[in-house]
Write a protein that holds these residues in place. Structure first.
Motif, short mmCIF file in Angstrom:
data_model
loop_
_atom_site.label_atom_id
_atom_site.label_comp_id
_atom_site.label_asym_id
_atom_site.label_seq_id
_atom_site.Cartn_x
_atom_site.Cartn_y
_atom_site.Cartn_z
N ARG A 3 0.84 -1.17 0.24
CA ARG A 3 -0.08 -0.35 0.16
C ARG A 3 1.19 0.98 0.12
NH1 ARG A 3 -5.60 -0.33 1.75
NH2 ARG A 3 -5.93 -2.59 1.85
N SER A 86 -6.51 -0.07 -12.51
CA SER A 86 -7.44 0.82 -12.88
C SER A 86 -6.46 1.84 -13.67
CB SER A 86 -8.34 1.33 -12.27
OG SER A 86 -9.04 0.13 -11.59
N ASN A 132 -3.14 4.34 -4.30
CA ASN A 132 -3.92 4.08 -3.46
C ASN A 132 -5.53 4.30 -3.28
OD1 ASN A 132 -2.31 4.36 -0.76
ND2 ASN A 132 -2.32 6.39 0.12
N GLY A 133 -5.98 4.92 -4.68
CA GLY A 133 -7.66 5.41 -5.68
C GLY A 133 -7.55 4.23 -6.05
N ASP A 134 -6.71 3.29 -6.28
CA ASP A 134 -7.26 2.20 -7.59
C ASP A 134 -8.56 1.29 -6.12
OD1 ASP A 134 -7.43 -0.34 -8.72
OD2 ASP A 134 -5.57 0.19 -9.74
N PRO A 135 -9.46 1.44 -7.25
CA PRO A 135 -10.31 0.27 -6.72
C PRO A 135 -10.34 -1.01 -6.15
CG PRO A 135 -11.25 1.07 -8.72
CD PRO A 135 -9.78 1.43 -8.21
N LEU A 136 -8.55 -1.27 -7.19
CA LEU A 136 -8.56 -2.87 -7.90
C LEU A 136 -7.70 -3.40 -6.25
CD1 LEU A 136 -7.54 -3.34 -11.48
CD2 LEU A 136 -9.64 -4.33 -9.78
N ARG A 137 -7.50 -2.57 -5.43
CA ARG A 137 -6.92 -2.65 -4.35
C ARG A 137 -7.34 -3.68 -3.01
NH1 ARG A 137 -2.56 -0.04 -1.89
NH2 ARG A 137 -2.88 1.47 -3.21
N ASP A 138 -8.38 -3.22 -2.64
CA ASP A 138 -9.24 -4.69 -2.22
C ASP A 138 -9.46 -5.73 -3.17
OD1 ASP A 138 -10.02 -2.45 -0.69
OD2 ASP A 138 -12.22 -1.76 -1.45
N LYS A 139 -9.34 -5.94 -4.01
CA LYS A 139 -9.40 -7.54 -4.59
C LYS A 139 -8.04 -8.05 -4.48
CE LYS A 139 -12.90 -6.03 -7.57
NZ LYS A 139 -13.59 -6.00 -9.35
N GLN A 140 -7.15 -7.07 -4.21
CA GLN A 140 -5.12 -7.89 -4.73
C GLN A 140 -5.68 -8.40 -3.02
OE1 GLN A 140 -2.46 -4.85 -4.96
NE2 GLN A 140 -0.88 -6.17 -5.80
N THR A 377 -3.18 11.91 -9.93
CA THR A 377 -3.01 11.92 -8.35
C THR A 377 -1.74 12.61 -7.52
OG1 THR A 377 -1.48 9.90 -8.50
CG2 THR A 377 -3.95 9.95 -8.07
#
Length: 377
Positions: A3, A86, A132-140, A377
């Motif tokens: 992160r 993303s 930080n703002g990438d929504p794919l972070r939660d899927k990683q 960003t």
């Protein structure tokens, strides 16, 4: 999962950059706002070294080599995140850090845009985290070993300096055995490792990894007055401090941003390490760090403090210190232990455990360059 650290936001645009009619002046404004050039005494240092022949691995979100200030400077390495990322959120933080290390500027005489500390060095981009703002972070997946793999890859592919503007988080601040082993491996291969000290110095002030691993040069941040920034972590493993407030960097393909954080400070010290390595290719990682710590100004009265480390980094003084060191015998690859008042700076013992990484300085204010209305960003 890796992160980016909790960001410090500077809510100001670089003057003139946001105006489409002023696009021709954007690079000039960006260069004018690089206040760190004088503080680090880079014009004088460049007479001796510009980092030629040195590869600096940037372990981050990826580096966009199409930015005009980075053209010809970037070697694309692997993506170890397991996620594509993303659209519009790839490589912003990494591009920013790379520009501070090896930015070459652009325009007539390369007098516009961001120029890095080691403008003749090459950057090896190794993607180990998402923005930080990438929504794919939660899927990683969390707790992955991307950083450890990235360190080893860098060491095996010619990186003489490894820059890590990253930090430990998500409740696991102990570090990991895999990463510590990778750090030892890279130092044994002759690489100099640099990392940001962290951005919660005015809050929890937690031990931050990879900065806290023995042998890593941990870097804090100072402002324009050379005062330690409130957000900069204070720890007994801190090596030096460097500019980290109101820092202009490259962004995306053609933009510039302004932000605060120890990420920028670490990138600049990685650049100084590249200058030293270029001028003295036979120096061991231990002695490169010694040169950087000996070559500081505003040194604490006791020689060391948890806030300033050994003082404010100075590229010219670091090169002079390296000249004095010559090529002494290496003390070995693992040189973390010792009193914080000695050189090299101390590193506290590392407790093996899980680590999820958080990188610094991601919330940025975007300034458009060459393209109207570009988001960043």
């Amino acid at each position: 999962m890796s992160r980016l650290l909790v960001p410090i936001l500077l809510a100001v645009l670089v003057a003139g950059i946001a105006a489409p009619s002023a696009s021709d002046d954007v690079g000039e404004v960006a260069r004018a706002r690089q206040w760190q050039l004088g503080v680090l005494r880079l014009p004088e240092a460049w007479r001796a070294s510009k980092g030629a022949g040195v590869v600096v691995a940037v372990l981050d979100t990826g580096v966009n080599g199409r930015h005009p200030d980075l053209e010809g400077a970037v070697i694309q390495g692997p993506d170890l995140t397991g996620a594509a990322g993303s659209a519009g959120l790839w490589g912003r933080h990494g591009t920013a850090m790379a520009s501070l290390i090896a930015g070459r500027g652009h325009g007539d005489g390369r007098g516009d845009g961001v120029i890095g500390v080691a403008p003749a060095a090459k950057v090896l981009s190794i993607r180990v985290t998402l923005e930080n703002g990438d929504p794919l972070r939660d899927k990683q997946r969390s707790g992955g070993d991307a950083l450890a793999k990235g360190i080893r890859y860098a060491a095996d592919h010619g990186a003489e300096v490894i820059s890590m503007s990253l930090g430990g988080g998500s409740g696991a601040w102990e570090g990991s055995a895999e990463e510590e082993a990778a750090v030892r491996y890279a130092i044994g291969k002759g690489a100099v490792l640099v990392a940001s000290s962290g951005n919660d110095g005015d809050a929890a002030n937690r031990k931050n990894f990879p900065a806290a691993y023995p042998g890593v040069i941990a870097v804090g941040a100072v402002d324009r007055r050379l005062r330690v920034a409130g957000f900069s972590n204070r720890q007994d493993y801190l090596s030096v401090v460097a500019p980290g407030a109101e820092i202009v960097t490259a962004d995306g393909e053609d933009s510039y941003v302004v932000g605060d954080g120890t990420s920028s400070a670490a990138a600049m010290v990685a650049g100084i390490a590249a200058l030293v390595r270029s001028a003295h290719p036979d120096l061991s990682p231990h002695h490169v760090r010694a040169a950087i710590q000996l070559g500081t100004r505003l040194r604490p009265a006791a020689g060391f403090s948890p806030a300033y480390g050994h003082g404010v980094a100075d590229a010219l003084l670091a090169l002079r210190a390296a000249d004095r060191l010559g090529v002494p015998a290496s003390p070995g690859p693992y040189f973390g232990a010792g009193s914080p008042s000695t050189t090299p700076a101390s590193r506290t013992a590392v407790v093996a455990g899980m680590l999820a990484l958080v990188a610094t300085m991601s919330a940025w204010v975007v300034a458009t360059h060459r393209r109207r209305g570009r988001d960043s960003t």
